[in-house]
Design an enzyme around this catalytic site. Structure first.
Site, PDB file in Angstrom:
ATOM      1  CB  CYS A 144      -0.948  -0.020   1.190  1.00 40.46           C
ATOM      2  SG  CYS A 144      -1.892  -1.537   1.225  1.00 40.46           S
ATOM      3  CG  HIS A 196      -1.666   4.832   5.209  1.00 37.52           C
ATOM      4  ND1 HIS A 196      -1.687   4.718   3.844  1.00 37.52           N
ATOM      5  CD2 HIS A 196      -1.803   3.561   5.691  1.00 37.52           C
ATOM      6  CE1 HIS A 196      -1.828   3.431   3.515  1.00 37.52           C
ATOM      7  NE2 HIS A 196      -1.903   2.716   4.619  1.00 37.52           N
ATOM      8  CD  GLU A 229      -1.205   7.873   9.248  1.00 39.61           C
ATOM      9  OE1 GLU A 229      -2.190   7.119   9.096  1.00 39.61           O
ATOM     10  OE2 GLU A 229      -0.837   8.698   8.382  1.00 39.61           O
ATOM     11  CE  LYS A 268      -5.541   4.968   2.180  1.00 44.23           C
ATOM     12  NZ  LYS A 268      -4.571   5.998   2.570  1.00 44.23           N
ATOM     13  CG  HIS A 311      -6.179   1.416   1.432  1.00 45.63           C
ATOM     14  ND1 HIS A 311      -5.293   2.068   0.600  1.00 45.63           N
ATOM     15  CD2 HIS A 311      -5.423   0.707   2.306  1.00 45.63           C
ATOM     16  CE1 HIS A 311      -4.057   1.767   0.963  1.00 45.63           C
ATOM     17  NE2 HIS A 311      -4.111   0.946   1.992  1.00 45.63           N
ATOM     18  CG  PHE A 331       0.194  -6.008   4.019  1.00 44.21           C
ATOM     19  CD1 PHE A 331      -0.572  -5.289   4.905  1.00 44.21           C
ATOM     20  CD2 PHE A 331      -0.379  -7.064   3.339  1.00 44.21           C
ATOM     21  CE1 PHE A 331      -1.903  -5.621   5.112  1.00 44.21           C
ATOM     22  CE2 PHE A 331      -1.696  -7.396   3.540  1.00 44.21           C
ATOM     23  CZ  PHE A 331      -2.453  -6.686   4.426  1.00 44.21           C
TER      24      PHE A 331
END
Lengths: 399, 354, 85
Positions: free
Chosen positions: A161, A294, A305, A324, A329, A387
């Site tokens: 991502c 994010h 985050e 998002k 996403h 990830f």
């Protein structure tokens, strides 16, 4: 190194909230999200999940691109070509073949959408064999480069991502090291059964529109789309007298090295990525006027985050939001889509809202912007994490 | 001032076994359509808790990465950069098959988590607690060279001191059966080598190759990497300018190149490109390696191992000569590596003795 | 009960690829996560699928798994009570 960073002279985007930069801007300002039930392909999960789906079908995208009927573009390549074409147009890039031009794309799903559809026939019938070489991630980049007529340095990044942020960073470094004069950078990912089922097994998909940074957030919504920026060296910009949309002044990449999918509790990777980006931009944290987070709305990401942001900004966390809830996403494309939003924020002096926020997280002392806020912005920081602990941050500055 | 970049350590798990001093002298020519890498014993090398979920590509990479770091006495590199064409295909295949077989039900997360292309670089970072720069490049036949380019930029600018660079691809039954159905891999019953190949397609394989790259020369250094160039597409007629432009920027002339490592793989159309480049370098000794490595997207990393070995040992193992007639002994200073696949993803790398 | 314990241990070893471990190595009351067998959060997700696929038990909230997956004893107790197949 030039003082002003690398110039952004063009951008293009296609997402669930619009097929052009203008449409995307309008949706952000109007607070109009793009989440819906999935329509482009059947799946058992249809009634359980919300997605940020772009409603143009593959046939419509092909027709709009003027491709022949027997093309072997996967949806990832179609979305990518659609957005990249706009970027070139917006940078007024016709001609100028004397420049060393590159293309750095990124994707996580690649041609999986067609492999999952036609794979079961490959061993028994040659009918869909033209999609066999479309499977690898790099193929979408080849197709897009060919469509754009780019010959030269063409390559692809895949870091889950955070992919597009790393493609943008790679492009900037190629310009700064004087290997290229101009580079189109970004990412593209299509929704596929593979990814929605994959995220479903991780039990991090929300059954409602996502609520980043909310105490009661229940997970993420997946989305699809593509976005590309045209980056050019300051020399070219000056020689050609080009209009600059913004400057990419900072970038940082770090690894959380904590867990295969989960982020560390103190957000070490995110912290390091933001810290590096600030160092490259030669900015203090106080200089950042807006953070496009994010903010996937998974319990784990937002806590990690948020903690990393509090470590960087201390008690002065600047206005921040996750976009998002608008787009879902978009995985590998997210870093590029949000780069476009960060640049729009700078151009419009506007902070896009973090939709569906209701209750502050008790672990954090920070609250996202819930409505469009107009204020003068000079520097915007955009985060993308993936990830494998892959964390990247970009800083865009006003032209 | 640009810093010089050196290969200070190598590690590999390939069809010819692991990286070792007898690697080339013990090598045998591949003649199967699909050739598996000879696996070392991983027990005691990777913890049982970690290894139980790892696919071949991850295991091979963990092993090769440790070997490369060990040779160069680097414990934790500043950055980890990998290149892979197909990524973690085994886990992708597994997840996709269960998606089909169970109609989107009873799917489990492990294979999905490990299906992402960045799994290898991420797992190595996790194992080493390496929090530095971490990127995976995925671009067909130039995946590894893209990672090499990234590495050069980090080291030449002085941003980092030590980079772990890797190229890996793994055999996955379903993915390779699709490539076979599409005519890219020879059919199962064919027994041909790169030199004896007449049937369509090529011999495929797998491998993990890691290089401990540093901005400083040490006793264990193999060679210096001068530069890399990538080009997505190329007509045969553009070969001369493609090569000349690259050499000129490096202050090199064609006659400076002592050996050229060509990616001959037995596919007629692919091999034409190598013939065309070789023609531009009449004085260079042609070497090849895909008869030993097999074809896969990151196999050109095997070609870099060849260059590193020759430059360090100053000798060419006879199995690497493309021409039967072995030229008289010479010193090896500059080696050029050229690779492409199906006329796409062309790359040139110049490696120099140090 | 003993048969179910044996069956469950074999299934756990299989789905989690616990090489070198036999059912006899797993104590009924031993912790499956953390200390004990050393399973992690990804294993927990695998166990949720195992519960669904083999015993027809759907766990929508991964947090619920924490109590159920404490040990073989707690899992067997939960399965016996809630299984639908």
């Amino acid at each position: 190194m030039t003082d002003r960073g690398v110039a952004v002279t063009g951008m293009g985007i296609i997402s669930a909230i619009g097929e052009t930069v203008e449409e995307n801007l309008w949706s952000l300002l109007a607070g109009k999200h793009g989440l819906s039930r999935i329509a482009n392909f059947p799946t058992r999960l249809r009634e359980q999940i919300w997605v940020g789906e772009q409603k143009k079908t593959n046939d419509e995208l092909s027709a709009s691109l003027g491709l022949s009927e027997r093309n072997a573009f996967t949806r990832t390549a179609l979305l990518g070509a659609y957005a990249a074409r706009q970027a070139l147009e917006s940078a007024n890039m016709q001609g100028a073949h004397d420049l060393r031009t590159g293309f750095i794309s990124s994707t996580s799903v690649g041609g999986m959408d067609y492999t999952e559809r036609y794979g079961p026939t490959y061993l028994t019938s040659p009918e869909w064999h033209r999609y066999i070489p479309s499977h690898p991630a790099g193929d979408s980049s080849h197709k897009i480069a060919e469509y754009l007529g780019i010959k030269g340095l063409v390559t692809t990044v895949s870091t889950a991502c955070s992919s597009a942020a790393n493609a943008i960073m790679m492009g900037a470094r190629l310009i700064r090291s004087r290997r290229l004069d101009r580079v189109i950078v970004g990412g593209t990912d299509a929704l596929s059964k593979f990814t929605i089922n994959g995220f479903h097994t991780l039990m991090i998909l929300a059954d409602a529109p996502c609520q980043p940074f909310d105490m009661h957030r229940k997970g993420l919504n997946l989305g699809e789309g593509a976005a590309y920026l045209v980056l050019e060296s300051e020399e070219i910009v000056q020689r050609q007298g080009k209009k600059v949309l913004a400057y990419l002044t900072g970038y940082g990449n770090a690894n959380d090295a904590f867990h295969q999918t989960a982020s560390s509790e103190n957000g070490e990777g995110a912290f390091l990525a933001m810290q590096k980006a600030l160092a490259v931009a030669q900015l203090t944290p106080q200089a950042i006027d807006y953070v496009n987070a994010h903010g996937t709305a998974t319990p784990n990401n937002d806590l990690s985050e948020g903690r990393a942001m509090q470590r960087i900004f201390k008690s002065n966390v600047p206005p921040f939001s996750s976009t998002k809830p608008f787009t879902g996403h978009t995985l590998a494309a997210a870093g590029a889509i949000e780069a476009v939003y960060s640049i729009l924020a700078l151009q419009q002096d506007m902070v896009p809202p973090n939709l569906h926020f209701d209750t502050p997280m008790e672990e954090l002392d920070m609250i996202p912007e819930t409505a469009v806020r107009h204020r003068s912005l000079s520097h915007v920081l955009s985060n993308s994490f993936g990830f494998g602990g892959n964390c990247s941050s970009l800083i865009f500055s006003k032209a | 001032m640009k810093k010089s970049v050196f290969i200070n350590g190598i590690g590999a798990v390939t069809t010819q076994g692991i990286w070792r001093s007898e690697f080339f002298s013990e090598a045998r020519v591949l003649d199967h359509a699909i050739n598996a890498a000879e696996q070392p014993a991983y027990k005691g090398f990777i913890s049982p808790g970690a290894i139980r979920r790892m696919s071949r590509g991850i295991k091979m990479s963990m092993y090769a990465a440790q070997q490369a770091l060990g040779e160069s006495f680097v414990t934790i590199p500043d950055a980890i950069i990998t290149g892979t064409g197909l990524g973690c295909s085994e886990d992708s295949d597994k997840f996709l098959r269960s998606l089909w077989e169970n109609d989107e039900q009873f799917l489990t997360p492990t294979s999905f988590i490990q299906s992402t292309h960045n799994t290898v670089a991420a797992q190595i970072a996790l194992q080493l607690s390496c929090k530095g720069y971490n990127v995976t490049h995925v671009n067909g036949a130039s995946s590894f060279e893209s990672a090499l380019l990234d590495t050069l930029m980090l080291l030449q600018t002085g941003e980092e001191e030590h980079v772990l660079l890797g190229g890996v691809d793994e055999i996955a039954e379903q993915t390779y059966s699709f490539l076979q159905a599409g005519g890219y891999i020879k059919t199962g019953s064919v027994r041909e080598t790169v030199k004896t190949s007449v049937s369509p397609g090529v011999n495929y394989a797998e491998g993990a190759h890691f290089f401990s790259m540093s901005a400083g020369r040490v006793a264990s250094s193999y060679a210096e990497i001068i530069d890399v160039k990538l080009q997505n597409e190329l007509e045969g007629s553009q070969m001369r300018s493609f090569l000349q432009d690259f050499l000129t920027t490096k202050d090199l002339h064609p006659e400076d190149i002592d050996a050229v490592i060509l990616g001959y793989n037995g596919d007629e159309n692919d091999d034409l490109f190598y013939d065309a480049l070789w023609q531009e370098l009449p004085l260079a000794t042609p070497l090849y390696y895909k008869h030993l490595s097999g074809q896969y997207d990151s196999c050109s990393a095997f070609g870099l191992m060849v260059a590193a070995f020759v430059l360090k040992q100053q000798t060419v193992p006879s199995i690497l000569y493309w021409n039967e007639k072995i030229p008289p002994n010479t010193t090896w200073k500059n080696i050029l590596i050229y690779n492409q696949y199906k006329g796409k993803d062309h790359s040139l790398v110049v490696v120099r003795a140090c | 009960m003993t048969a179910l314990k044996e069956e469950l241990k074999r299934q756990i070893i299989e789905v989690l690829h616990l090489e070198d471990i036999t059912p006899a190595d797993i104590q009924d009351e031993e912790a499956l996560f953390g200390e004990g067998l050393g399973l992690d959060s990804i294993d927990a997700l695998e166990l949720i699928v195992l519960m669904d696929k083999t015993y027809g038990i759907k766990l929508a909230d991964p947090k619920k798994g924490r109590d159920i997956f404490q040990s073989i004893d707690t899992m067997v107790a939960y399965i016996s009570e809630h299984r639908t197949k």
